[in-house]
Design a protein around this motif. Structure first.
Motif: not given
Length: 499
Positions: A19, A23, A246, A289
């Protein structure tokens, strides 16, 4: 002349490693446990194991290989569960066998993967080979850890037969499905007050925001609230927002229709669909986000959402409980978290204290865990904590809270040679640092160094560690860093473009 040994680092690839890169991590230092270890320590080769889809792992391996001088190799492991001791043992043992006889100096990185994977590394590192152990975390950085107890090789078959489900549940501090407020072990007045407030919130269909450091029991409170509510016979779905790649956030939250993107071969429901009528628990909520925050706000306001690639809205009835270790109000003031979403989820707020501030609870929790371990492993029924062990436990800070306490006591319980668990057993079960030369200090001056760049890297590293350690509390972080005030810290963060 004797041939020098090849240094090899062995590790599982963790979800956090993937991750971080997905990201947008740009350096090894902020790319997860494996990358941070390679930034601080030099290895000739890196051998990785993983159980994630190939399409998720390939970009990570490409990114890692491009930023390190180490030769990076990885192998996929077919497993029915990432907590199955026997499957983990076979995969890790096979990897170690492939390294033996090659004049290699082997090290294990314990941080990525499940507690079961960590336990197997320790078993094999103490029996099948003479390994060095490393840990990597935001709070404490990269460090060698000393695991001073010895194990006999004969212990391995027995260890593989231990009730893996029960012990894994305990080691991972898993929250029981039927968790109730009685499951929250405490005699601390502050915790009793929070339990009472949570019971009041359970009767009301309002969003709840739970603050607390890692390991303070946020999911336990969320489960108890759900089970005491009118939705108790409906689903409770837990999701760690910080572990979602994401590009998959929208699909995981809201689902997708067939053909919405490459790999979407069928319609798939998201967690909002799964939690319909019940409760959706969003842990590490502050990691979402801004674009996702907007879509989430719409669901909370209107009760409708659109699956990825879909053209027909779905209506959903879900109670939201969120949790975070971050100061969301601080994130709102900085513009990285939406103010309207903050006030939408922060109707009922519970701020869970760390166990070092829960006077009277440490020994209560320790004794409770020992009883659980005895139930999980009947052959060790006679084990108990000595007075010296209890006194030692009370004096520790337990920065990892209940989770750290659990894992330490579990190791001490399993490895203690006698039925009376002494202070030395607890000390040996706690991972301690060995002095080591940091990667920042290992550059060859004969080749020239970028001293300004090194100083910048050092400042960024310790700023991020201080913020993580204090739960993003800038005032406390500034004090730890020796800065005059949090405004000075803000200036440093702006200088280095840190969020």
């Amino acid at each position: 002349m004797a041939k020098s040994k090849t240094t090899v680092l062995l590790s599982w690839i963790g979800g956090n490693d993937l991750s971080k890169v997905e990201s947008g991590a740009s350096t090894l230092l902020n790319g997860g446990a494996i990358a941070s270890t390679l930034a601080n320590c030099e290895f000739d080769e890196v051998e990785l194991l993983y159980n994630y889809p190939q399409e998720n792992v390939d970009p990570y391996l490409t990114w890692l290989s491009a930023l390190t001088k180490s030769k990076v190799s990885a192998r996929y492991v077919e497993m029915t569960s990432p907590t199955n001791f026997d499957e983990i043992y076979k995969a890790a043992h096979a990897l170690i066998r492939s390294q033996q006889g090659k004049h290699h100096d082997i090290s294990f990185l314990l941080s990525p993967g499940t507690p079961a994977m960590q336990a197997v590394w320790i078993l094999l590192g103490k029996t099948a080979c003479d390994a060095t152990f490393y840990e990597s975390s935001i709070e404490q950085g990269v460090r060698k850890v000393d695991i001073p107890f010895a194990l006999a090789a004969e212990y391995l078959p027995a260890a593989r037969k231990i009730d893996e489900i029960k012990l894994t549940d305990i080691s991972m501090s898993r929250v029981p499905i039927n968790a109730a407020f009685e499951s929250i072990i405490t005699r601390n007045p502050t915790m009793e007050m929070l339990k009472n407030r949570a019971q009041v919130l359970a009767d009301r269909n309002v969003p709840v925001l739970i603050y607390g450091e890692t390991g303070t029991g946020k999911e336990l409170f969320a489960r108890a609230i759900h089970n005491a509510s009118k939705r108790s016979n409906k689903p409770f779905i837990a999701l760690n927002c910080g572990a979602i790649p994401s590009e998959l956030v929208d699909s995981i939250l809201f689902g997708h229709v067939k053909g919405a993107f490459t790999g979407a071969v069928d319609d798939k429901k998201g967690v909002f669909d799964d939690a319909h009528g019940g409760t959706l628990f969003l842990d590490e909520f502050g990691e979402l986000t801004p674009p996702t925050q907007i879509r989430l706000l719409r669901v909370l306001q209107e009760g409708t959402f659109l699956p990825v690639g879909g053209n027909k809205e779905r209506k959903v009835d879900v109670r939201i409980i969120t949790a975070t270790h971050q100061n969301l109000f601080d994130l709102v003031s900085k513009g990285s978290f939406r103010e309207d979403l903050f006030y939408r989820v922060a109707v009922g707020v519970l701020n869970l204290p760390p166990i070092r501030e829960r006077e009277g609870d440490l020994l209560l929790l320790a004794e409770h865990l020992i009883r659980e371990l005895k139930e999980a492993e009947p052959s060790l029924q006679d084990k108990k904590l000595s007075i010296s062990a209890k006194n030692f436990i009370v004096k520790q800070s337990w920065r990892g809270n209940v989770r750290e306490l659990h894992s330490t006591l579990m190791r001490a319980f399993l490895w203690a040679a006698n039925n009376l668990i002494e202070q030395t057993d607890i000390e040996e079960a706690m991972f301690t640092s060995k002095p080591q030369v940091s990667g920042l200090m290992s550059h060859d001056i004969a080749e020239g160094v970028d001293i300004k760049g090194l100083m910048d890297d050092l400042a960024k590293e310790y700023i991020m560690r201080a913020l993580a350690y204090t739960g993003q509390n800038k005032k406390k972080a500034a004090r730890l860093l020796g800065l005059k005030n949090y405004q000075t810290l803000n200036n440093w963060m702006e200088k280095y473009h840190l969020q």
